[in-house]
Design a protein around this motif. Structure first.
Motif, short mmCIF file in Angstrom:
data_model
loop_
_atom_site.label_atom_id
_atom_site.label_comp_id
_atom_site.label_asym_id
_atom_site.label_seq_id
_atom_site.Cartn_x
_atom_site.Cartn_y
_atom_site.Cartn_z
N ASP A 190 87.30 61.82 8.54
CA ASP A 190 88.70 61.79 8.96
C ASP A 190 89.33 60.51 8.41
O ASP A 190 88.62 59.57 8.03
N GLU A 197 92.06 61.89 13.76
CA GLU A 197 93.51 61.85 13.72
C GLU A 197 94.11 63.12 13.12
O GLU A 197 95.29 63.41 13.32
N GLU A 198 93.32 63.87 12.36
CA GLU A 198 93.79 65.15 11.81
C GLU A 198 92.57 66.03 11.55
O GLU A 198 91.46 65.53 11.35
N THR A 219 96.63 61.01 19.34
CA THR A 219 96.44 61.52 17.98
C THR A 219 95.53 62.75 17.97
O THR A 219 95.73 63.67 17.17
N SER A 220 94.55 62.80 18.87
CA SER A 220 93.68 63.97 18.94
C SER A 220 94.44 65.19 19.44
O SER A 220 94.26 66.31 18.95
N ALA A 223 96.55 66.36 16.56
CA ALA A 223 95.74 67.03 15.55
C ALA A 223 95.38 68.45 15.98
O ALA A 223 95.43 69.39 15.17
#
Length: 393
Positions: A190, A197-198, A219-220, A223
């Motif tokens: 990642d 994060e994505e 961020t999770s 994502a």
């Protein structure tokens, strides 16, 4: 009544499964007398006072507390709820030879998964001239700093369940751990150093599993939201992916049809609120599965699998030794592996849960329930596959 004490055995056949009202009067007094005696109680078919399905007003002084329940032909729905274990004690099912056709023609929403069911639906052989790509490519999004064990366990379980390729998408800090602990897996780094994060969306993946050890920071959640809106592949969500849903309920509306959720009771309640007992949890997962057109695997003793058509499939394998850290991560890997191999989401969930339980049962027989770790479940998956495939349908 006769004098009854702890050295006696009481055979309870006062009422059966057709009881409609709680016991009162002399019947309730007799139940209290039996329960207070300390005698060894054997109930025939069902403890007197216990309803066969729902017991919303269960009262301990109006239901016989058996040590052993000898039930006929098949378990009652009430036997699958933890709150009723104090009444049923150990349960054994006696075959009274009801006609198989009569059973098959009886309408029900509830099914018990058996070895015969699984043996009919599992694939028994692989073509001689086959390639790893014939068995699918699983993307596993898992892990964060200090929680890479979950990703390792899930990846190992997937690889030991027949998938051809596994790519593990984790933060960059996971590189050395994954390359060392699971050399058979492909590491997909990642952009984040310590957490995801994505999550990449690519058609080369046959199925996607998300959640073990991932964390549920902003961020999770973002994502996961992006991924569920974009993907077309089969999807299984576990652990922190479910905690992300608990933080952002709108995620449920975007889940692809027949997505598999695998919560334990605490994750279920984080998503949908507190529930008082297993009966209310069963009603919850039935409602959620039909409302959102998804599959909900509620993990526990006799794991309950709610399908979008409103049916519930109870598992018949597994043991208390499997209540150990990482056991759920192993199940995620198994289900993701089966999805990648082309099993339908319904079959992947039902077979995966059954297989997971068989592996745990073999481990318990060899080493004892107290000894089992998640790695022991993985290490016995091969024998579990062999046992299921050897069953004569």
């Amino acid at each position: 009544p006769p004098v009854v004490n702890s050295g006696d055995c009481v055979i309870d056949g006062l009422f059966g499964a057709g009881l409609k009202e709680p016991l009162t009067g002399g019947f309730a007094s007799l139940v209290r007398y039996i329960n207070e005696s300390g005698a060894f109680v054997i109930s025939i078919d069902i403890p007197s006072g216990l309803f066969g399905e729902w017991n919303p007003e269960a009262s301990e002084d109006r239901i016989v507390k058996a040590r052993l329940t000898l039930s006929f032909q098949m378990p009652k729905l009430a036997f699958f709820f933890a709150e009723n274990a104090k009444f049923t004690g150990e349960t054994k099912i006696l075959d009274i030879r009801l006609h198989p056709r009569a059973i098959a023609e009886t309408e029900t929403c509830y099914y018990l998964t058996t070895a015969e069911n699984i043996a009919r639906n599992i694939r028994h052989s692989r073509p001689k001239f086959s390639d790893k790509r014939d068995y699918g490519h699983l993307l596993l999004a898992a892990g964060q700093y200090a929680m890479m064990g979950a990703a390792v366990l899930s990846a190992k379980a997937a690889l030991h369940s027949g998938v051809g390729l596994v790519s593990v998408h984790s933060p960059r800090c996971a590189n050395l751990i994954l390359q060392t602990a699971v050399p058979e897996a492909i590491f997909s780094p990642d952009k984040g150093e310590n957490h995801i994060e994505e999550i990449p969306v690519h058609p080369r993946y046959s199925a996607i599993a998300i959640g073990p050890g991932m964390g549920c920071n902003e961020t999770s959640v973002s994502a996961l939201m992006h991924l569920v809106k974009e993907i077309r592949q089969p999807l299984v969500l576990d652990a922190d992916a479910l905690n992300c849903i608990a933080r952002e309920q709108s995620l449920l509306r975007y889940l692809p049809s027949h997505t598999i959720l695998t919560p334990h009771i605490h994750e279920l309640e984080r998503m949908f609120g507190p529930m008082t007992d297993d009966a209310s949890r069963l009603k919850c997962i039935t409602h959620v599965a039909t409302k959102y057109d998804i599959i909900v695997v509620l993990k526990g003793a006799n794991t309950a699998i709610a399908l979008p058509d409103g049916t519930i499939h109870f598992n018949s394998t597994g043991n208390p030794g499997m209540a150990t850290a990482g056991s759920g991560d192993v199940l995620t890997g198994i289900i993701g592996s089966l999805l990648s191999q082309g099993y339908s989401p319904e079959d992947a969930a039902i077979i995966g849960v059954y297989l997971h339980g068989v592996a745990g049962d073999i481990a318990a027989r060899e080493s004892g329930e107290e000894y089992i770790t998640a790695s022991d479940i993985i290490n016995h998956l091969g024998l579990a596959f062999k046992q299921i495939k050897s069953y004569q349908v």
